[in-house]
Enzyme design. Sequence first.
Site, PDB file in Angstrom:
ATOM      1  N   LYS A 155       1.079  -1.338  -0.206  1.00 33.46           N
ATOM      2  CA  LYS A 155       0.085  -0.165  -0.213  1.00 33.46           C
ATOM      3  C   LYS A 155       1.068   1.720  -0.564  1.00 33.46           C
ATOM      4  O   LYS A 155       2.129   1.636   0.432  1.00 33.46           O
ATOM      5  CB  LYS A 155      -0.874   0.016   1.044  1.00 33.46           C
ATOM      6  CG  LYS A 155       0.347   0.177   2.769  1.00 33.46           C
ATOM      7  CD  LYS A 155      -0.970  -0.354   3.311  1.00 33.46           C
ATOM      8  CE  LYS A 155      -0.388  -1.085   4.961  1.00 33.46           C
ATOM      9  NZ  LYS A 155      -0.194  -0.063   5.892  1.00 33.46           N
ATOM     10  N   ARG A 177      -8.142   0.322  15.544  1.00 32.08           N
ATOM     11  CA  ARG A 177      -9.242   0.450  14.220  1.00 32.08           C
ATOM     12  C   ARG A 177     -10.137  -0.092  13.407  1.00 32.08           C
ATOM     13  O   ARG A 177     -10.855  -0.611  13.726  1.00 32.08           O
ATOM     14  CB  ARG A 177      -7.600   0.787  13.952  1.00 32.08           C
ATOM     15  CG  ARG A 177      -6.913   1.435  12.674  1.00 32.08           C
ATOM     16  CD  ARG A 177      -5.859   1.702  12.605  1.00 32.08           C
ATOM     17  NE  ARG A 177      -5.688   0.312  11.659  1.00 32.08           N
ATOM     18  CZ  ARG A 177      -4.095   0.426  10.665  1.00 32.08           C
ATOM     19  NH1 ARG A 177      -3.268   1.762  11.219  1.00 32.08           N
ATOM     20  NH2 ARG A 177      -4.130  -0.392  10.243  1.00 32.08           N
ATOM     21  N   TYR A 196      18.059  29.759   6.253  1.00 33.42           N
ATOM     22  CA  TYR A 196      17.177  30.462   6.287  1.00 33.42           C
ATOM     23  C   TYR A 196      16.666  30.870   8.342  1.00 33.42           C
ATOM     24  O   TYR A 196      17.159  30.019   9.090  1.00 33.42           O
ATOM     25  CB  TYR A 196      15.966  29.506   6.181  1.00 33.42           C
ATOM     26  CG  TYR A 196      14.979  29.893   4.904  1.00 33.42           C
ATOM     27  CD1 TYR A 196      15.120  31.125   4.687  1.00 33.42           C
ATOM     28  CD2 TYR A 196      15.014  28.644   4.535  1.00 33.42           C
ATOM     29  CE1 TYR A 196      14.605  31.379   3.011  1.00 33.42           C
ATOM     30  CE2 TYR A 196      14.471  29.019   3.168  1.00 33.42           C
ATOM     31  CZ  TYR A 196      13.910  30.753   2.253  1.00 33.42           C
ATOM     32  OH  TYR A 196      14.030  30.210   0.972  1.00 33.42           O
ATOM     33  N   MET A 216      13.393  23.859   1.592  1.00 32.52           N
ATOM     34  CA  MET A 216      12.076  22.870  -0.180  1.00 32.52           C
ATOM     35  C   MET A 216      13.013  22.679  -0.602  1.00 32.52           C
ATOM     36  O   MET A 216      12.786  21.533  -0.853  1.00 32.52           O
ATOM     37  CB  MET A 216      11.135  23.838  -0.169  1.00 32.52           C
ATOM     38  CG  MET A 216      10.749  23.701  -0.901  1.00 32.52           C
ATOM     39  SD  MET A 216       8.939  24.328  -1.917  1.00 32.52           S
ATOM     40  CE  MET A 216       7.901  24.897  -0.674  1.00 32.52           C
TER      41      MET A 216
END
Lengths: 428, 428
Positions: free
Chosen positions: B43, B142, B264, B317
């Site tokens: 998955k 769950r 940063y 990023m």
Amino acid sequence: MRDSDKRSYSSRPVLTINLTAIADNYKALANMVGTARIGASVKADGYGLGLQQIGRTLYGAGCRTFFVAHAGEGKLLRQSIGNQPTIYVFSGPAPQDSAVLFGNTLKPVINSLSQARDWVQTIEGVIRAPRVALHFDTGLNRLGIPESEASVFAEDKELLEALNVDLVMSHLACSSTSDHPKNKEQLDAFRRIAARMPMVNLSLANTGGIYLGKPYHFKLVRPGIGLYGGVTTDNPLEKPRHVVELHAPVLQIKNVKKGDTIGYDATFTAPKDMKIAIVSAGYADGLPVSMSGSDNNIISFARLGKNNVPVIGRISMDYTILDITDVDKFIQPGEKAVFYGANLDKQAQQTNRLNYEILTNLGQRCKRVYIRDGDSKDAKPKTAKPTTAKPRYDDNKNSARASKTSYSPQKNKNWKAKGKDWGAKPKR
Amino acid sequence: MRDSDKRSYSSRPVLTINLTAIADNYKALANMVGTARIGASVKADGYGLGLQQIGRTLYGAGCRTFFVAHAGEGKLLRQSIGNQPTIYVFSGPAPQDSAVLFGNTLKPVINSLSQARDWVQTIEGVIRAPRVALHFDTGLNRLGIPESEASVFAEDKELLEALNVDLVMSHLACSSTSDHPKNKEQLDAFRRIAARMPMVNLSLANTGGIYLGKPYHFKLVRPGIGLYGGVTTDNPLEKPRHVVELHAPVLQIKNVKKGDTIGYDATFTAPKDMKIAIVSAGYADGLPVSMSGSDNNIISFARLGKNNVPVIGRISMDYTILDITDVDKFIQPGEKAVFYGANLDKQAQQTNRLNYEILTNLGQRCKRVYIRDGDSKDAKPKTAKPTTAKPRYDDNKNSARASKTSYSPQKNKNWKAKGKDWGAKPKR
């Protein structure tokens, strides 16, 4: 939500991305910078929201200059916005990327003297090579030409002519903190450098730089996060429209008994008989594991209808568990629990993530649904329109906002943020 | 790295995914469980590594049963592995997913009584409906049918016959901790339930459950993380081959002066004159911001050639900054800094992430390169082959391993892990 939606739900989580909100954020920033132009930063798949859709939306709003990180991103963007707009590539002209740069008329950002010389070699004999940006490092100490090398460029007219520069730029390190001394230092350094370069367009400001005021705007500003609905500065006037919501369908409701443990590693024990909802989104979809609620330590909430419901137990790869004990409405499978949206910045803070990081980690598995104001009642804007007023430069700081954005691994207070301080109902 | 690689580098980061390692991990687990079969959990895009490539690799290794979370994932998997293998969908048959289930012969996992009844209605009149798994919740709280509802199934022969069950399963909550009392409680509950169900295949164990030993294996085990190279238990015999490396090309080298700040928000100040490398991968590519190194708080390292070099400044990023002051070799643009690989579990721990979460957050922007042993020297396995010995069930616990995998938002010690404790050279 209409009843028909509930009957026909899929287990797949959904991201709604409001393109009107992005266009509005663009226009609000454009108003703030007056005659300066906007070069939108759409790198990293448009901050995780979909490069091509975002590119078209911004183009429609009037944007004609874009910045990406890699040549491959520029190629995808070019396919969606046509040949007219300017696309700069921050990472510069890596040797293997030349064909993509040429083939898609992308302008490389030159970050060093050696890169400049390599590029000039590369374009030797090319009749119409793309123009370039020169990126000077004024103190971020990341990519960029050191100020000490500016004189080499200034004095080598042949090199400058061959490069055919059309933009001189730098990037701010501390623009999220309006009174950080480094902002002015970088501004001064940038002016010193620009004075020695060809008379071309200048660019210094990211979203934070826009809020630092007119001296930082020059000819071109380069907002990113401000377009996508994240708050990045300590300026109380920064109120972007929120753009993205993560909708996780309820798959199952169940009752658990006092003392039962919930989720992996049994990190949450029911303090009373409880009703829980298992919703279909997990960390593979963009909910950080650090959003997990353990005993006496609820980190965050989802919106379920009109209720804010706590996340309990460990967030798993595909599913998240919500405490719906106090929800008086009958919840059924297919209803959607909503994360982010107006709570993006708050949920980033609660989970010790940057809001930027939340966006770029949104899962590819989610179905992306691009909406516009008026598409449905869910899409209608309820938050205030972004201000078009000029930012104020007084001392009216909002330190809570500042702390939201200054990330530090040492600062783990937020990690234990009281859940109940998110008591107020969301605005929409 | 060959010199030609350096000359021809792109700025795009690269993930190498070793398919031989995945096949080896499969075979080692298959050896451990003897006559039980393996149903591979693929998955979330094969735990972030590429569903279709992983599916084909496992099929080639002999796997004939697969588990996905959503019907859409099953459809993609079916396209890559053909019609023969069995594919179960954990999230069950959500109404909107029926066509995809039928059209791709996917078997839904039934998680509740109401879901069972809805499904029987859905398949009324269908001549060849897929068989289903019944998933009982034995304590994870769950998804799954509560034990209290088992009798309804047991007594409703008509419902059972209509469902046409071919697997009865449950899922362990605490299998990472071998002596957790909940393991035995869930095993007992599962046996009670199974005794009342039709005589079909039984399945309880995930990767952790496999290491709990033969009583947990039943007819089918469902490993996930163990296939992809992550350690999940406190069992010292768990030594999967590592599978994935993130390669970030060096874009620029520069010197900074003592007192200069880096990155940063200026979270790192150079304590001396330094040499830094800016590499092309950031949090959009799968490096958590929590890997950032600030003053006196180095969190993690990258491998650059034979050196381990500290991550300094805030990870951004698209880019990460490395301290290469102490590297005596000449580093040039195009060389690759390597993250994860043999250090996946360690770097997950250092950055306060689950190793699972690191995998599923690997960026889509990275170029995925699937390698096999022998493709190049980089791909050769240097770590020990995974053990084929049966796990030991003595008290020889390794608590360091256990703490690696038990995640807790409160436990922030690791956040400040001393960088220097990763002094040893990586094994490969």
